[in-house]
Design a protein around this motif. Structure first.
Motif, PDB file in Angstrom:
ATOM      1  N   ALA A 263       0.797  -1.177   0.110  1.00 21.12           N
ATOM      2  CA  ALA A 263       0.029  -0.068  -0.163  1.00 21.12           C
ATOM      3  C   ALA A 263       0.855   1.308   0.138  1.00 21.12           C
ATOM      4  CB  ALA A 263      -0.907   0.037   1.326  1.00 21.12           C
ATOM      5  N   LYS A 264       2.046   1.133   0.753  1.00 20.59           N
ATOM      6  CA  LYS A 264       2.817   2.406   0.785  1.00 20.59           C
ATOM      7  C   LYS A 264       3.667   2.694  -0.628  1.00 20.59           C
ATOM      8  CE  LYS A 264       7.114   2.566   2.477  1.00 20.59           C
ATOM      9  NZ  LYS A 264       7.921   3.018   1.402  1.00 20.59           N
ATOM     10  N   MET A 265       3.798   1.471  -1.231  1.00 20.75           N
ATOM     11  CA  MET A 265       4.497   1.627  -2.714  1.00 20.75           C
ATOM     12  C   MET A 265       3.403   2.181  -3.612  1.00 20.75           C
ATOM     13  SD  MET A 265       6.352  -2.076  -3.356  1.00 20.75           S
ATOM     14  CE  MET A 265       6.768  -3.145  -1.861  1.00 20.75           C
ATOM     15  N   ARG A 266       2.052   1.699  -3.497  1.00 23.79           N
ATOM     16  CA  ARG A 266       0.955   2.307  -4.446  1.00 23.79           C
ATOM     17  C   ARG A 266       0.858   3.933  -4.073  1.00 23.79           C
ATOM     18  NH1 ARG A 266      -3.160   0.424  -7.561  1.00 23.79           N
ATOM     19  NH2 ARG A 266      -4.143   2.283  -8.459  1.00 23.79           N
TER      20      ARG A 266
ATOM     21  N   HIS B 107       0.660  -4.399  -8.334  1.00 20.91           N
ATOM     22  CA  HIS B 107       0.049  -4.330  -7.107  1.00 20.91           C
ATOM     23  C   HIS B 107      -1.133  -5.498  -6.959  1.00 20.91           C
ATOM     24  CE1 HIS B 107      -2.235  -1.543  -4.041  1.00 20.91           C
ATOM     25  NE2 HIS B 107      -1.604  -2.797  -3.516  1.00 20.91           N
ATOM     26  N   THR B 108      -1.849  -5.381  -8.063  1.00 23.07           N
ATOM     27  CA  THR B 108      -2.935  -6.355  -7.986  1.00 23.07           C
ATOM     28  C   THR B 108      -2.439  -7.897  -7.649  1.00 23.07           C
ATOM     29  OG1 THR B 108      -4.556  -5.142  -9.272  1.00 23.07           O
ATOM     30  CG2 THR B 108      -5.216  -7.214  -8.969  1.00 23.07           C
TER      31      THR B 108
ATOM     32  N   LEU C 213       1.387   9.336  -6.357  1.00 25.60           N
ATOM     33  CA  LEU C 213       2.154  10.565  -6.246  1.00 25.60           C
ATOM     34  C   LEU C 213       3.222  10.829  -7.673  1.00 25.60           C
ATOM     35  CD1 LEU C 213       3.100  10.548  -2.665  1.00 25.60           C
ATOM     36  CD2 LEU C 213       1.471  12.085  -3.614  1.00 25.60           C
ATOM     37  N   GLY C 214       3.267   9.981  -8.349  1.00 29.39           N
ATOM     38  CA  GLY C 214       4.004  10.025  -9.822  1.00 29.39           C
ATOM     39  C   GLY C 214       5.436   9.802  -9.644  1.00 29.39           C
ATOM     40  N   LEU C 215       5.783   8.893  -8.561  1.00 29.00           N
ATOM     41  CA  LEU C 215       7.007   8.707  -8.341  1.00 29.00           C
ATOM     42  C   LEU C 215       7.328   7.247  -8.830  1.00 29.00           C
ATOM     43  CD1 LEU C 215       7.383  10.308  -4.750  1.00 29.00           C
ATOM     44  CD2 LEU C 215       8.077  11.199  -6.765  1.00 29.00           C
ATOM     45  N   PRO C 216       8.825   7.156  -9.478  1.00 28.58           N
ATOM     46  CA  PRO C 216       8.940   5.649  -9.746  1.00 28.58           C
ATOM     47  C   PRO C 216       9.202   4.583  -8.634  1.00 28.58           C
ATOM     48  CG  PRO C 216      10.366   7.335 -10.977  1.00 28.58           C
ATOM     49  CD  PRO C 216       9.396   7.930  -9.899  1.00 28.58           C
TER      50      PRO C 216
END
Length: 446
Positions: free
Chosen positions: A48-51, A393-394, A56-59
């Motif tokens: 969830a943090k990665m998502r 993510h899914t 936010l538009g960050l790689p």
């Protein structure tokens, strides 16, 4: 100037995430030893943090967990027989060693390596030195597999140099990027590298907790990377004694901003003068210091305010501080955080993220990620299967739901079924992330 960005490579929490209390000096780890963990919840929190960063538009990239239990380690110290027998015997005869072999600590990717971007490196490549992490037994098992993982993520040797870890002995004790800060005008521009150390190799250390990073280790990394504009400030002894086992518990920096606690550096004035001298002609550094009066060390360690991610969000002039919910829940830390956003300083807003499962072992949002500054060409050269996207993510969330337990007590680590479950999960993960069929040790045994 070459266009570049800061990619976050987050450690995916492994199936053996547990609270065994293996890390002296990490007060949260010690305090929660023996409690029941939730590996499934921990992995989903991390995803969830990665998502959140992706949105936010960050790689964002995913670093795979290591194989645990580490049966190969147990065999190397004299246990023999079938893997299940080795694990059972180790728990009976040497439970402390067995616990170390089961640790999921590779999830804290800030310790994976120290990184020098191509803008600072003498040969124009991105350099990564995996940490040897030899201060703690359970973490010292990670270096070889971390090296393999980083070489899979960054396979192009024309653009990336993934070194072997430093020699595994106390003179070169290395804890990775948790003690490294880079400041710059823009991510593609030359920067200033702060290599923050806790002790010198020949120094007699008598602190209550270990000083994990030696100056000599960082000097060796600076030489092998050819890292320009490097300074070597010392972490304050008071910070280590107060539970700041890594510098990223008391300090975080991004772009021109260095955000830190009053007790972060042994000589704050010297650090500032050296940063200004190294940055001269490139950018004007901004120092944001929080006093002990506003945030006592006990509240700092409880809230992990500085173990936040300080982010450059596309389209925003000021920085975003992504802090753990523990910061929000601590009145002193919350007041400091909201005061930053209300001021006219470099930090424009604060958001909070729930990584409680990690925090209970002393790892906040910043511990879970390795920052790597990449040009557009370097970004494109990384393993695309590990690039975080909504589809991945899914897939990973479904994989976690199927493969991970939602309850793990310390004595469950001795369950031979956990060994089988973990290997089956990791075998599937290598296919999801295109890591190859020989990525993990158990896959390389005929």
């Amino acid at each position: 100037m070459i266009s570049a960005c800061e990619a976050n490579c987050d450690g995916l929490v492994g199936p053996t995430h547990s609270y065994v209390g293996l890390s002296p000096g990490n007060l949260a780890s010690t305090r929660n030893a023996g409690e029941v963990s939730n590996p499934r919840g921990a992995a989903l929190e991390g995803l969830a943090k990665m998502r959140r960063l992706y949105d936010l538009g960050l790689p964002q990239f995913v670093l795979p967990p290591h194989e645990r239990p580490a049966v190969g380690f147990l065999k190397s110290i004299g246990f023999s027989g079938a893997d299940e027998v080795v694990l059972e015997d180790a728990w009976k005869v040497a439970p402390a060693l067995a616990a170390a072999a089961c640790s999921a600590s590779s999830m804290w990717a800030a310790n994976a390596a120290t990184v020098t971007p191509s803008a600072d490196a003498a040969d124009g490549r991105v350099h990564l030195s995996p940490a040897n992490l030899l201060t703690n037994l359970h973490r010292s098992l990670e270096g070889e597999q971390t090296t393999r993982a980083l070489r899979r993520l960054f396979p192009d040797e024309q653009r990336f140099a993934v070194h072997d870890p430093l020699p595994a002995q106390p003179h070169f004790a290395d804890e990775g990027a948790a003690n490294h800060v880079r400041l710059c005008a823009k991510q593609g521009a030359p920067g200033v590298n702060l290599f923050v150390w806790g002790r010198e190799a020949w120094e007699h250390w008598n602190g209550a907790f270990p000083a994990r990073q030696t100056r000599e280790a960082f000097e060796a990394i600076q030489r092998r990377h050819g890292a320009a504009r490097s300074i070597f400030p010392r972490q304050a002894k008071a910070a280590i004694a107060g539970g700041a086992f890594h510098n990223d518990v008391v300090c975080v920096g991004t772009r021109e901003c260095l955000f830190f606690h009053e007790r972060a550096f042994e000589d704050r004035g010297l650090m500032e003068r050296e940063v200004r001298a190294a940055a001269e002609g490139l950018f004007e550094p901004t120092f944001v210091e929080v006093s002990e009066a506003d945030l006592p060390m006990a509240d700092l360690v409880a809230s992990y305010l500085f173990n936040s991610q300080l982010l450059v969000v596309p389209g925003e002039d000021r920085l975003l501080l992504l802090a753990p919910v523990e910061t929000r829940d601590n009145p002193r830390a919350h007041a400091v955080a909201e005061g930053l956003a209300a001021s006219n300083g470099p930090i424009g807003r604060v958001e909070y993220v729930d990584v409680r499962q990690s925090m209970r072992n002393g790892g906040g949002p910043a511990c879970l990620r390795l920052r790597v500054v990449l040009t557009e060409d370097e970004l494109a050269a990384a393993n695309p299967a590990q690039r975080f996207m909504p589809g991945l993510h899914t897939t990973l969330a479904a994989w976690v739901e199927r493969r991970y337990r939602d309850r793990l007590a310390p004595n469950d680590l001795a369950d031979p079924l956990l060994l089988t479950e973990s290997r089956e999960a990791l075998d599937e993960l290598t296919q999801i992330l295109d890591l190859g069929g020989d990525f993990y040790p158990f896959q390389r045994v005929s």
